[in-house]
Write a protein that holds these residues in place. Structure first.
Motif, PDB file in Angstrom:
ATOM      1  N   LEU A  76      34.513  47.548  43.291  1.00 52.92           N
ATOM      2  CA  LEU A  76      35.446  46.907  42.238  1.00 52.92           C
ATOM      3  C   LEU A  76      36.623  47.858  41.622  1.00 52.92           C
ATOM      4  O   LEU A  76      36.236  49.291  41.244  1.00 52.92           O
ATOM      5  CB  LEU A  76      34.211  46.699  40.934  1.00 52.92           C
ATOM      6  CG  LEU A  76      35.083  45.826  39.992  1.00 52.92           C
ATOM      7  CD1 LEU A  76      35.154  44.466  40.487  1.00 52.92           C
ATOM      8  CD2 LEU A  76      33.968  45.928  38.700  1.00 52.92           C
ATOM      9  N   GLN A  82      39.254  45.454  34.460  1.00 48.60           N
ATOM     10  CA  GLN A  82      38.253  44.385  34.775  1.00 48.60           C
ATOM     11  C   GLN A  82      37.729  43.814  33.519  1.00 48.60           C
ATOM     12  O   GLN A  82      37.598  42.522  33.184  1.00 48.60           O
ATOM     13  CB  GLN A  82      37.414  44.549  35.827  1.00 48.60           C
ATOM     14  CG  GLN A  82      37.684  45.010  37.209  1.00 48.60           C
ATOM     15  CD  GLN A  82      38.262  43.726  38.229  1.00 48.60           C
ATOM     16  OE1 GLN A  82      37.954  42.718  37.589  1.00 48.60           O
ATOM     17  NE2 GLN A  82      38.743  44.214  39.148  1.00 48.60           N
ATOM     18  N   LEU A 181      45.352  42.931  39.906  1.00 54.85           N
ATOM     19  CA  LEU A 181      44.001  43.154  40.310  1.00 54.85           C
ATOM     20  C   LEU A 181      44.078  42.524  41.766  1.00 54.85           C
ATOM     21  O   LEU A 181      43.046  41.629  41.825  1.00 54.85           O
ATOM     22  CB  LEU A 181      42.696  42.793  39.142  1.00 54.85           C
ATOM     23  CG  LEU A 181      42.665  43.776  38.288  1.00 54.85           C
ATOM     24  CD1 LEU A 181      41.788  43.031  37.152  1.00 54.85           C
ATOM     25  CD2 LEU A 181      42.421  45.006  38.511  1.00 54.85           C
ATOM     26  N   THR A 184      40.934  42.581  44.230  1.00 55.19           N
ATOM     27  CA  THR A 184      39.627  41.765  43.672  1.00 55.19           C
ATOM     28  C   THR A 184      39.355  40.673  44.198  1.00 55.19           C
ATOM     29  O   THR A 184      40.185  39.703  44.133  1.00 55.19           O
ATOM     30  CB  THR A 184      39.526  41.981  42.185  1.00 55.19           C
ATOM     31  OG1 THR A 184      39.901  43.415  41.683  1.00 55.19           O
ATOM     32  CG2 THR A 184      38.212  41.356  41.930  1.00 55.19           C
ATOM     33  N   LEU A 189      36.684  37.913  40.535  1.00 50.69           N
ATOM     34  CA  LEU A 189      37.352  37.604  39.235  1.00 50.69           C
ATOM     35  C   LEU A 189      36.940  36.234  38.391  1.00 50.69           C
ATOM     36  O   LEU A 189      37.105  36.283  37.216  1.00 50.69           O
ATOM     37  CB  LEU A 189      38.892  37.273  39.753  1.00 50.69           C
ATOM     38  CG  LEU A 189      39.728  38.443  40.421  1.00 50.69           C
ATOM     39  CD1 LEU A 189      40.989  37.691  40.876  1.00 50.69           C
ATOM     40  CD2 LEU A 189      39.958  39.368  39.342  1.00 50.69           C
ATOM     41  N   THR A 192      33.646  37.422  36.548  1.00 50.33           N
ATOM     42  CA  THR A 192      33.687  38.317  35.301  1.00 50.33           C
ATOM     43  C   THR A 192      34.113  37.404  34.268  1.00 50.33           C
ATOM     44  O   THR A 192      33.846  37.367  33.216  1.00 50.33           O
ATOM     45  CB  THR A 192      34.674  39.297  35.585  1.00 50.33           C
ATOM     46  OG1 THR A 192      35.964  38.796  36.194  1.00 50.33           O
ATOM     47  CG2 THR A 192      34.233  40.125  36.952  1.00 50.33           C
TER      48      THR A 192
END
Length: 305
Positions: A76, A82, A181, A184, A189, A192
């Protein structure tokens, strides 16, 4: 670098931008469907319950996929960013549904469609994306179309309006962070984002809970599944193209709002709505055609498969 290589890179970048635009349009369409469904549900259920049930099934699906692919997933990246993204996502979803309980849907959408203005400014400042005067002009014209179509009411100075505006700004920053990001994976994504709303709903829902019947429970699950598709589309869009290019297509939300408003709620669009929608579509088409012609900008980082 040879001329042929330069042409190939130029073509790849343009294709990525156009794919990003198409995915943003698809994602906004799905978000609009989810918003209409959410408005139906919050008429009879607390917002906290909506946050919990809307996120439960999608989160379970995404975490299962992540667990099965855990050996191939990269480490990550930037955990702090994040976490910030999760907080921003939760805040903007909660703000939208809290505001829509009190304010007319048209007013809330007006605030959220201010997001492209925020993103265009922030992408130039934070992401160092090149934003020329033509794109700025198209964004401003599109926002004028939103104002013409929605005609915000006098309630726009109330505290729910401030919540909606804060949600709009949170969504704009969320888009910028998502663009940062790009390494990722999409499912991470999305997971989260659902983790944040699920956690808030889990903590607060017991204080105001209404047991849903089986049909309504199915609607909650459907709302969550729609959100998965919408998130995957918009997240991938932001990986493929600069935020300042794809985010202005959120203006297409007004077109979906007119359609769903008529089909679901029986709202007949006014002449001002049709005129505003035409302006919005014209602004979006201008950006689209401009990107086809130019296909230029900052070098893109290829997203993970």
């Amino acid at each position: 670098m040879s001329l042929l290589s330069k042409i190939s890179i130029h073509s790849d970048e343009r294709s990525a931008r156009l794919a990003g635009i198409a995915l943003m349009l698809a994602g906004i369409g799905m978000f609009s469907l989810g918003d209409a469904l959410g408005k139906v549900l919050v008429a009879g259920y607390p917002v906290n319950e909506l946050l919990l049930l809307r996120a439960a099934v999608p989160l379970a699906i995404l975490l299962t996929l992540i667990w099965r692919q855990r050996a191939t997933l990269p480490r990550l990246e930037r955990p702090g960013l994040q976490l910030l993204r999760m907080v921003l996502s939760t805040a903007e979803v909660a703000a939208f549904f809290v505001a829509v309980v009190v304010l007319p849907l048209a007013d809330v959408i007006t605030y959220y469609l201010a997001c492209p203005i925020f993103v265009t400014a922030l992408s130039a400042i934070i992401l160092r994306e090149q934003v020329g005067w033509r794109r700025w002009s198209a964004v401003v014209v599109g926002f004028c179309g939103v104002l013409i179509a929605l005609q915000p009411s006098a309630q726009t100075v109330s505290w729910p309006a401030l919540i909606a505006l804060a949600g709009s700004f949170s969504f704009a920053v969320l888009m910028i962070v998502t663009r940062s990001l790009r390494a990722t994976p999409d499912i991470v994504l999305a997971a989260t984002q659902f983790t944040g709303t699920f956690s808030v709903g889990l903590v607060l829902a017991p204080f105001a809970w209404r047991a849903p019947g089986l049909p309504d429970l199915g609607l909650f699950v459907l709302a969550g599944c729609i959100s998965i598709v919408a998130l995957l589309c918009t997240n991938r869009s932001l990986k493929l193209a600069p935020a300042s290019v794809v985010v202005p297509y959120q203006y297409s939300m007004i077109v979906w709002a007119v359609m769903f408003g008529y089909v679901v709620f029986g709202d007949v669009p006014q002449v001002s709505t049709i005129v505003g929608a035409a302006i919005i579509i014209a602004a979006g088409l201008y950006i689209f055609i401009r990107e086809q012609q130019l296909g230029r900008g900052e070098a893109e980082v290829s997203p993970p498969v």
